[in-house]
Design a protein around this motif. Structure first.
Motif, PDB file in Angstrom:
ATOM      1  N   ALA A 152       0.796  -1.152  -0.025  1.00  0.00           N
ATOM      2  CA  ALA A 152       0.016   0.045   0.201  1.00  0.00           C
ATOM      3  C   ALA A 152       0.718   1.204  -0.182  1.00  0.00           C
ATOM      4  CB  ALA A 152      -1.049   0.152   1.304  1.00  0.00           C
ATOM      5  N   PRO A 153       0.309   2.453  -0.479  1.00  0.00           N
ATOM      6  CA  PRO A 153       1.159   3.573  -0.594  1.00  0.00           C
ATOM      7  C   PRO A 153       1.539   4.115   0.747  1.00  0.00           C
ATOM      8  CG  PRO A 153      -0.918   3.720  -1.888  1.00  0.00           C
ATOM      9  CD  PRO A 153      -0.962   2.696  -1.121  1.00  0.00           C
ATOM     10  N   ALA A 154       2.921   4.567   1.140  1.00  0.00           N
ATOM     11  CA  ALA A 154       3.457   5.048   2.221  1.00  0.00           C
ATOM     12  C   ALA A 154       2.572   5.950   2.780  1.00  0.00           C
ATOM     13  CB  ALA A 154       4.929   5.156   1.981  1.00  0.00           C
ATOM     14  N   TRP A 155       2.922   6.297   4.169  1.00  0.00           N
ATOM     15  CA  TRP A 155       2.343   7.442   4.852  1.00  0.00           C
ATOM     16  C   TRP A 155       3.088   8.594   4.514  1.00  0.00           C
ATOM     17  CZ3 TRP A 155      -1.349   9.253   7.586  1.00  0.00           C
ATOM     18  CH2 TRP A 155      -1.359  10.307   8.421  1.00  0.00           C
ATOM     19  N   ASP A 156       2.466   9.605   3.873  1.00  0.00           N
ATOM     20  CA  ASP A 156       3.003  10.827   3.538  1.00  0.00           C
ATOM     21  C   ASP A 156       2.585  12.062   4.475  1.00  0.00           C
ATOM     22  OD1 ASP A 156       0.361  11.432   2.719  1.00  0.00           O
ATOM     23  OD2 ASP A 156       0.752  11.586   0.604  1.00  0.00           O
ATOM     24  N   GLY A 157       1.890  11.843   5.602  1.00  0.00           N
ATOM     25  CA  GLY A 157       1.535  12.892   6.556  1.00  0.00           C
ATOM     26  C   GLY A 157       2.772  12.972   7.375  1.00  0.00           C
ATOM     27  N   PRO A 158       2.554  14.133   8.458  1.00  0.00           N
ATOM     28  CA  PRO A 158       3.514  14.334   9.546  1.00  0.00           C
ATOM     29  C   PRO A 158       3.452  13.011  10.574  1.00  0.00           C
ATOM     30  CG  PRO A 158       1.505  15.435   9.933  1.00  0.00           C
ATOM     31  CD  PRO A 158       1.192  14.933   8.648  1.00  0.00           C
ATOM     32  N   ALA A 159       4.711  13.083  11.047  1.00  0.00           N
ATOM     33  CA  ALA A 159       4.974  12.193  12.175  1.00  0.00           C
ATOM     34  C   ALA A 159       3.906  12.244  13.452  1.00  0.00           C
ATOM     35  CB  ALA A 159       6.386  12.177  12.685  1.00  0.00           C
ATOM     36  N   VAL A 160       3.136  11.513  13.679  1.00  0.00           N
ATOM     37  CA  VAL A 160       1.810  11.758  14.716  1.00  0.00           C
ATOM     38  C   VAL A 160       2.340  10.861  15.961  1.00  0.00           C
ATOM     39  CG1 VAL A 160       0.192  12.162  12.893  1.00  0.00           C
ATOM     40  CG2 VAL A 160       0.544   9.898  13.858  1.00  0.00           C
ATOM     41  N   TRP A 161       1.673  11.648  17.106  1.00  0.00           N
ATOM     42  CA  TRP A 161       1.783  10.424  18.507  1.00  0.00           C
ATOM     43  C   TRP A 161       1.519   9.479  18.134  1.00  0.00           C
ATOM     44  CZ3 TRP A 161       5.184  11.550  22.025  1.00  0.00           C
ATOM     45  CH2 TRP A 161       5.661  12.715  22.505  1.00  0.00           C
ATOM     46  N   ALA A 193      -0.498   3.883  11.309  1.00  0.00           N
ATOM     47  CA  ALA A 193      -1.181   2.595  11.059  1.00  0.00           C
ATOM     48  C   ALA A 193      -0.431   1.368  11.884  1.00  0.00           C
ATOM     49  CB  ALA A 193      -0.390   1.965   9.427  1.00  0.00           C
ATOM     50  N   SER A 194       0.625   1.496  12.719  1.00  0.00           N
ATOM     51  CA  SER A 194       0.985   0.744  13.570  1.00  0.00           C
ATOM     52  C   SER A 194       0.089   0.477  14.729  1.00  0.00           C
ATOM     53  CB  SER A 194       2.332   0.640  13.711  1.00  0.00           C
ATOM     54  OG  SER A 194       2.681   2.023  14.417  1.00  0.00           O
ATOM     55  N   THR A 201     -10.860   6.200   8.270  1.00  0.00           N
ATOM     56  CA  THR A 201      -9.503   6.189   7.982  1.00  0.00           C
ATOM     57  C   THR A 201      -9.360   5.945   6.429  1.00  0.00           C
ATOM     58  OG1 THR A 201      -8.911   5.140   9.920  1.00  0.00           O
ATOM     59  CG2 THR A 201      -7.289   4.734   8.146  1.00  0.00           C
ATOM     60  N   ASP A 202      -8.314   6.333   5.686  1.00  0.00           N
ATOM     61  CA  ASP A 202      -8.218   6.158   4.226  1.00  0.00           C
ATOM     62  C   ASP A 202      -7.702   4.727   4.223  1.00  0.00           C
ATOM     63  OD1 ASP A 202      -5.108   6.221   3.762  1.00  0.00           O
ATOM     64  OD2 ASP A 202      -5.690   7.577   5.169  1.00  0.00           O
ATOM     65  N   ASP A 203      -7.935   4.449   2.604  1.00  0.00           N
ATOM     66  CA  ASP A 203      -7.767   2.887   2.336  1.00  0.00           C
ATOM     67  C   ASP A 203      -6.246   2.477   2.577  1.00  0.00           C
ATOM     68  OD1 ASP A 203     -10.390   2.385   1.990  1.00  0.00           O
ATOM     69  OD2 ASP A 203     -10.284   2.794  -0.497  1.00  0.00           O
ATOM     70  N   TRP A 225      -5.374   2.058   6.219  1.00  0.00           N
ATOM     71  CA  TRP A 225      -6.016   0.897   6.852  1.00  0.00           C
ATOM     72  C   TRP A 225      -5.366  -0.539   6.193  1.00  0.00           C
ATOM     73  CZ3 TRP A 225      -8.995   0.284  10.442  1.00  0.00           C
ATOM     74  CH2 TRP A 225     -10.054  -0.873  10.835  1.00  0.00           C
ATOM     75  N   ARG A 226      -4.875  -0.523   4.980  1.00  0.00           N
ATOM     76  CA  ARG A 226      -4.131  -1.614   4.505  1.00  0.00           C
ATOM     77  C   ARG A 226      -2.750  -1.645   5.091  1.00  0.00           C
ATOM     78  NH1 ARG A 226      -5.752  -4.195  -0.111  1.00  0.00           N
ATOM     79  NH2 ARG A 226      -3.534  -4.569  -0.735  1.00  0.00           N
ATOM     80  N   ARG A 227      -2.121  -0.847   5.404  1.00  0.00           N
ATOM     81  CA  ARG A 227      -0.995  -0.723   6.197  1.00  0.00           C
ATOM     82  C   ARG A 227      -1.248  -1.265   7.597  1.00  0.00           C
ATOM     83  NH1 ARG A 227      -0.358   4.308   4.108  1.00  0.00           N
ATOM     84  NH2 ARG A 227      -0.361   5.172   6.130  1.00  0.00           N
ATOM     85  N   ALA A 228      -2.229  -0.653   8.182  1.00  0.00           N
ATOM     86  CA  ALA A 228      -2.690  -1.289   9.361  1.00  0.00           C
ATOM     87  C   ALA A 228      -2.899  -2.840   9.686  1.00  0.00           C
ATOM     88  CB  ALA A 228      -3.895  -0.401  10.092  1.00  0.00           C
ATOM     89  N   GLN A 229      -3.431  -3.231   8.517  1.00  0.00           N
ATOM     90  CA  GLN A 229      -3.599  -4.792   8.410  1.00  0.00           C
ATOM     91  C   GLN A 229      -2.415  -5.315   8.301  1.00  0.00           C
ATOM     92  OE1 GLN A 229      -6.518  -5.808   5.665  1.00  0.00           O
ATOM     93  NE2 GLN A 229      -6.560  -7.870   5.897  1.00  0.00           N
TER      94      GLN A 229
END
Length: 289
Positions: free
Chosen positions: A181-190, A222-223, A246-248, A251-255
């Motif tokens: 799945a496409p990688a996270w491209d947002g800011p690093a969140v808590w 996602a983790s 959550t965007d797709d 959600w796929r990375r989370a799975q």
């Protein structure tokens, strides 16, 4: 595959000595052993408090992370968290920092029926919605949480080989598909870092608290969201995702993370049967979706 041996045994005598040395007003309260886990020994102090002591040097920094960051994060969250009410410091008696935290009148979610957890799935989603906000540059670094999931294939393969799971080929094939799945491209969140159901406390069918923030870090959310498969069934997961919107790709990375973490949780089935059972549930749920 054995439980790491504690480097220090935190007995009742040692716990009481440390309280007497550093927090004498608590030293005469009843002490009740509440368990020794992978990283910490927990002693209940009276009715309303607990003392948490690292048992290995490698886990000592995790308590320091909680002491530093839980006072910052707690006001943001809609449930209770174990913000230290007293801080213990290294001494001649004991070499690491330790904490006195609130004792919550609740039960860990893994002791509750899976189907009943759907009722508080939206409440857990609200916790993550509140927590997953941009983190500062000095947030703790954790190389195993919040990072890209795709590079985790080699350790996943090694663990699958060691476990000899009958569904290993299916796990690896499904994981590869999800990890693409496409990688996270947002800011690093808590991130909480380890929100499996043993770290979620429930009282009267309501999410009461989220505990064990030792792995707190920042990165891809996602983790954290992998708990949707570790904790819930399909109905609970649907309620959880609907609340989060959550965007797709996330959600796929989370799975993918759910499969990875479910395998990790099964690595010590004799010493940690509860975690192994959470892992088996997570694999079944992630393969079924």
């Amino acid at each position: 595959m054995v439980h790491p041996v504690p480097e220090i045994e935190v007995t009742a005598d040692l716990a009481r000595t440390l309280l007497r040395e550093q927090h004498p007003d608590l030293a005469d309260l009843p002490l009740t052993w509440a368990g020794t886990g992978w990283d910490n020994a927990l002693w209940r102090v009276g009715e309303h408090l607990a003392a948490r002591f690292p048992v290995r040097a490698v886990s000592a920094p995790l308590v320091v992370h909680e002491q530093r960051w839980l006072p910052v994060l707690a006001p943001l969250l809609p449930v209770d968290v174990p913000t230290p009410v007293r801080v213990g410091v290294p001494s001649s008696t004991y070499p690491w920092a330790w904490s006195v935290v609130p004792w919550f009148d609740a039960v860990a979610a893994h002791h509750t029926p899976v189907a009943g957890r759907s009722a508080w799935a939206p409440a857990l989603a609200d916790v993550f919605a509140a927590l997953h906000r941009p983190a500062p540059d000095d947030a703790p670094v954790n190389p195993y949480r919040g990072v890209p999931v795709a590079p985790r294939e080699q350790p996943l393969r090694e663990r699958l080989d060691r476990l000899g799971l009958p569904e290993a080929d299916r796990v690896l094939e499904r994981w590869r598909d999800l990890a693409a799945a496409p990688a996270w491209d947002g800011p690093a969140v808590w991130l909480h870092g380890d929100p499996h159901p043993a770290n979620l406390l429930v009282h009267d069918g309501v999410l009461r608290a989220v505990i064990d923030f030792g792995d707190v870090t920042s990165g891809d959310p996602a983790s954290d969201l992998s708990t949707a498969w570790l904790t819930f069934d399909a109905d609970g997961r649907a309620a959880f995702r609907e609340r989060l919107a959550t965007d797709d790709a996330t959600w796929r990375r989370a799975q993918a993370w759910a499969l990875h973490m479910a395998v990790v949780l099964q690595m010590h089935p004799v010493d940690h049967p509860t975690l192994a059972e959470i892992g088996r549930h997570g694999i079944a749920q992630a393969l079924a979706d």
